[in-house]
Write a protein that holds these residues in place. Sequence first.
Motif, mmCIF file in Angstrom:
data_model
loop_
_atom_site.group_PDB
_atom_site.id
_atom_site.type_symbol
_atom_site.label_atom_id
_atom_site.label_comp_id
_atom_site.label_asym_id
_atom_site.label_seq_id
_atom_site.Cartn_x
_atom_site.Cartn_y
_atom_site.Cartn_z
ATOM 1 N N LEU A 7 0.811 -1.213 0.000
ATOM 2 C CA LEU A 7 0.000 0.000 0.000
ATOM 3 C C LEU A 7 0.845 1.264 0.000
ATOM 4 C CD1 LEU A 7 -2.984 -0.813 2.388
ATOM 5 C CD2 LEU A 7 -3.028 -0.502 -0.077
ATOM 6 N N THR A 8 1.933 1.244 0.709
ATOM 7 C CA THR A 8 2.829 2.400 0.754
ATOM 8 C C THR A 8 3.363 2.719 -0.639
ATOM 9 O OG1 THR A 8 3.463 1.854 3.019
ATOM 10 C CG2 THR A 8 4.919 3.328 1.805
ATOM 11 N N CYS A 9 3.768 1.710 -1.359
ATOM 12 C CA CYS A 9 4.284 1.924 -2.717
ATOM 13 C C CYS A 9 3.175 2.336 -3.679
ATOM 14 C CB CYS A 9 4.991 0.672 -3.216
ATOM 15 S SG CYS A 9 6.562 0.385 -2.392
ATOM 16 N N ILE A 10 1.996 1.768 -3.512
ATOM 17 C CA ILE A 10 0.864 2.152 -4.360
ATOM 18 C C ILE A 10 0.537 3.623 -4.169
ATOM 19 C CG2 ILE A 10 -1.630 1.897 -4.675
ATOM 20 C CD1 ILE A 10 -1.220 -1.119 -4.120
ATOM 21 N N PHE A 11 0.412 4.045 -2.925
ATOM 22 C CA PHE A 11 0.082 5.446 -2.666
ATOM 23 C C PHE A 11 1.202 6.375 -3.106
ATOM 24 C CE2 PHE A 11 -2.975 3.673 0.550
ATOM 25 C CZ PHE A 11 -4.110 4.008 -0.181
ATOM 26 N N SER A 12 2.441 5.947 -2.948
ATOM 27 C CA SER A 12 3.564 6.761 -3.418
ATOM 28 C C SER A 12 3.511 6.930 -4.930
ATOM 29 C CB SER A 12 4.898 6.116 -3.024
ATOM 30 O OG SER A 12 5.024 6.054 -1.629
ATOM 31 N N ALA A 13 3.230 5.851 -5.641
ATOM 32 C CA ALA A 13 3.124 5.925 -7.101
ATOM 33 C C ALA A 13 1.956 6.818 -7.521
ATOM 34 C CB ALA A 13 2.960 4.523 -7.682
ATOM 35 N N LEU A 14 0.841 6.741 -6.811
ATOM 36 C CA LEU A 14 -0.303 7.604 -7.124
ATOM 37 C C LEU A 14 0.016 9.075 -6.875
ATOM 38 C CD1 LEU A 14 -3.257 5.471 -5.733
ATOM 39 C CD2 LEU A 14 -2.771 6.007 -8.132
ATOM 40 N N ILE A 15 0.736 9.358 -5.811
ATOM 41 C CA ILE A 15 1.141 10.742 -5.525
ATOM 42 C C ILE A 15 2.046 11.265 -6.639
ATOM 43 C CG2 ILE A 15 2.560 12.172 -3.990
ATOM 44 C CD1 ILE A 15 1.451 10.396 -1.660
ATOM 45 N N LEU A 16 3.015 10.458 -7.038
ATOM 46 C CA LEU A 16 3.925 10.873 -8.106
ATOM 47 C C LEU A 16 3.176 11.089 -9.411
ATOM 48 C CD1 LEU A 16 6.928 8.516 -7.295
ATOM 49 C CD2 LEU A 16 6.836 11.006 -6.985
ATOM 50 N N HIS A 17 2.255 10.183 -9.718
ATOM 51 C CA HIS A 17 1.460 10.344 -10.940
ATOM 52 C C HIS A 17 0.619 11.610 -10.872
ATOM 53 C CE1 HIS A 17 -1.239 9.670 -14.246
ATOM 54 N NE2 HIS A 17 -2.248 9.792 -13.410
ATOM 55 N N ASN A 18 -0.012 11.852 -9.750
ATOM 56 C CA ASN A 18 -0.864 13.033 -9.581
ATOM 57 C C ASN A 18 -0.065 14.323 -9.760
ATOM 58 O OD1 ASN A 18 -3.456 14.175 -8.967
ATOM 59 N ND2 ASN A 18 -2.589 14.803 -7.005
ATOM 60 N N ASP A 19 1.191 14.307 -9.328
ATOM 61 C CA ASP A 19 2.058 15.478 -9.480
ATOM 62 C C ASP A 19 2.773 15.498 -10.832
ATOM 63 O OD1 ASP A 19 1.320 16.382 -6.998
ATOM 64 O OD2 ASP A 19 3.091 15.595 -5.975
ATOM 65 N N GLU A 20 2.426 14.552 -11.696
ATOM 66 C CA GLU A 20 3.007 14.431 -13.040
ATOM 67 C C GLU A 20 4.524 14.273 -13.000
ATOM 68 O OE1 GLU A 20 1.478 17.722 -15.288
ATOM 69 O OE2 GLU A 20 -0.569 16.965 -15.203
ATOM 70 N N VAL A 21 4.973 13.447 -12.051
ATOM 71 C CA VAL A 21 6.392 13.153 -11.882
ATOM 72 C C VAL A 21 6.617 11.705 -12.320
ATOM 73 C CG1 VAL A 21 8.247 12.937 -10.175
ATOM 74 C CG2 VAL A 21 6.557 14.762 -9.959
#
Length: 100
Positions: A7-21
């Motif tokens: 879950l930690t990695c999933i949420f981290s990936a979603l945050i990065l995607h949301n910030d277009e990183v």
Amino acid sequence: MAYVSNLTCIFSALILHNDEVTITEDKINTLIKAATVIIESFWPDMFAKSLADINTGKLSSVIGTGGPAPVADAPPAGGPAPSSTIAPDKEKKVEAQKED
């Protein structure tokens, strides 16, 4: 522990995607350290590699929906088109049940 790591990695990936990183192991690790979550070291690398060639925008739009929505009037694959009327035999059974 694996559940928390996942879950930690999933949420981290979603945050990065949301910030277009771009999703990389280093950026996932940076977010995890900022969140002060302790996970096994292989998770960020595994997520970064598995998401490297994936359109995360398209992926995140179908998560939870079971995939893209089917076309309403499309016939089922490999079968005949659905009939819009009730078959005569079924119609008689429905009427008989209503009379009882």
